[in-house]
Design a protein around this motif. Structure first.
Motif, PDB file in Angstrom:
ATOM      1  N   LEU A  14     -43.016  -9.496 -24.488  1.00  0.00           N
ATOM      2  CA  LEU A  14     -42.492  -8.078 -24.423  1.00  0.00           C
ATOM      3  C   LEU A  14     -42.073  -7.805 -22.932  1.00  0.00           C
ATOM      4  N   LYS A  15     -42.854  -8.394 -22.026  1.00  0.00           N
ATOM      5  CA  LYS A  15     -42.468  -8.156 -20.490  1.00  0.00           C
ATOM      6  C   LYS A  15     -41.348  -8.875 -20.438  1.00  0.00           C
ATOM      7  N   LEU A  16     -41.070 -10.222 -21.082  1.00  0.00           N
ATOM      8  CA  LEU A  16     -39.998 -11.038 -21.220  1.00  0.00           C
ATOM      9  C   LEU A  16     -38.671 -10.329 -21.424  1.00  0.00           C
ATOM     10  N   ALA A  17     -38.960  -9.801 -22.742  1.00  0.00           N
ATOM     11  CA  ALA A  17     -37.738  -9.029 -23.153  1.00  0.00           C
ATOM     12  C   ALA A  17     -37.252  -7.873 -22.307  1.00  0.00           C
ATOM     13  N   ALA A  18     -38.318  -7.216 -21.463  1.00  0.00           N
ATOM     14  CA  ALA A  18     -38.227  -6.309 -20.596  1.00  0.00           C
ATOM     15  C   ALA A  18     -37.220  -6.682 -19.315  1.00  0.00           C
ATOM     16  N   ALA A  19     -37.680  -7.822 -18.783  1.00  0.00           N
ATOM     17  CA  ALA A  19     -37.040  -8.215 -17.721  1.00  0.00           C
ATOM     18  C   ALA A  19     -35.598  -8.804 -18.121  1.00  0.00           C
TER      19      ALA A  19
END
Length: 136
Positions: A14-19
């Motif tokens: 989810l952090k990767l998607a946000a980035a």
């Protein structure tokens, strides 16, 4: 009272998607600013609306990226919608000298979609309360 998940509890996908979504938003804002410098009197309205669209869309993606980073439940729908649109846009670039653009847009969209639909991500997004919408 928002009940966003603590950043430490947000899964890596989810952090990767946000980035990635944040980078897409920033790229759209930069494109909007670049478009503003190419506006001519003969195409004033088209230039202004294109500039405005890119900047507003980029800012919206930035807001969605912030929601993903906090695992806010409301952020999944706009993320999926934006990435599906991006897949369609990437198809329009297929062929000729723009094939690399098509591949880059499609790969980024697929990475975000895969990250958002990981089990850890869906669990984190489902844990939020129903009143975590930034507007309502």
């Amino acid at each position: 009272m928002p009940t966003d998940s603590p950043v430490a509890a947000v899964p890596r996908p989810l952090k990767l998607a946000a980035a990635v979504v944040a980078v897409e938003g920033l790229a759209l804002i930069v494109l909007g600013i670049a478009e503003a410098f190419t506006i001519h009197g003969s195409r004033l309205v088209l230039g202004l609306t294109t500039t405005g669209f890119f900047i507003v869309y980029g800012a919206g993606l930035g807001l969605v990226a912030r929601g993903l980073w906090k695992a806010a439940r409301w952020s999944r729908g706009p993320t999926v919608f934006a990435q599906l649109i991006q897949l369609l846009v990437s198809y329009s670039f297929w062929g000729g000298s723009t094939k690399i653009v098509a591949v880059a847009l499609a790969v980024l969209a697929l990475v975000v979609l895969i990250c958002v639909f990981q089990k850890a991500s869906t669990d984190a997004l489902a844990d939020g309360a129903s009143n975590d919408h930034p507007v309502l």
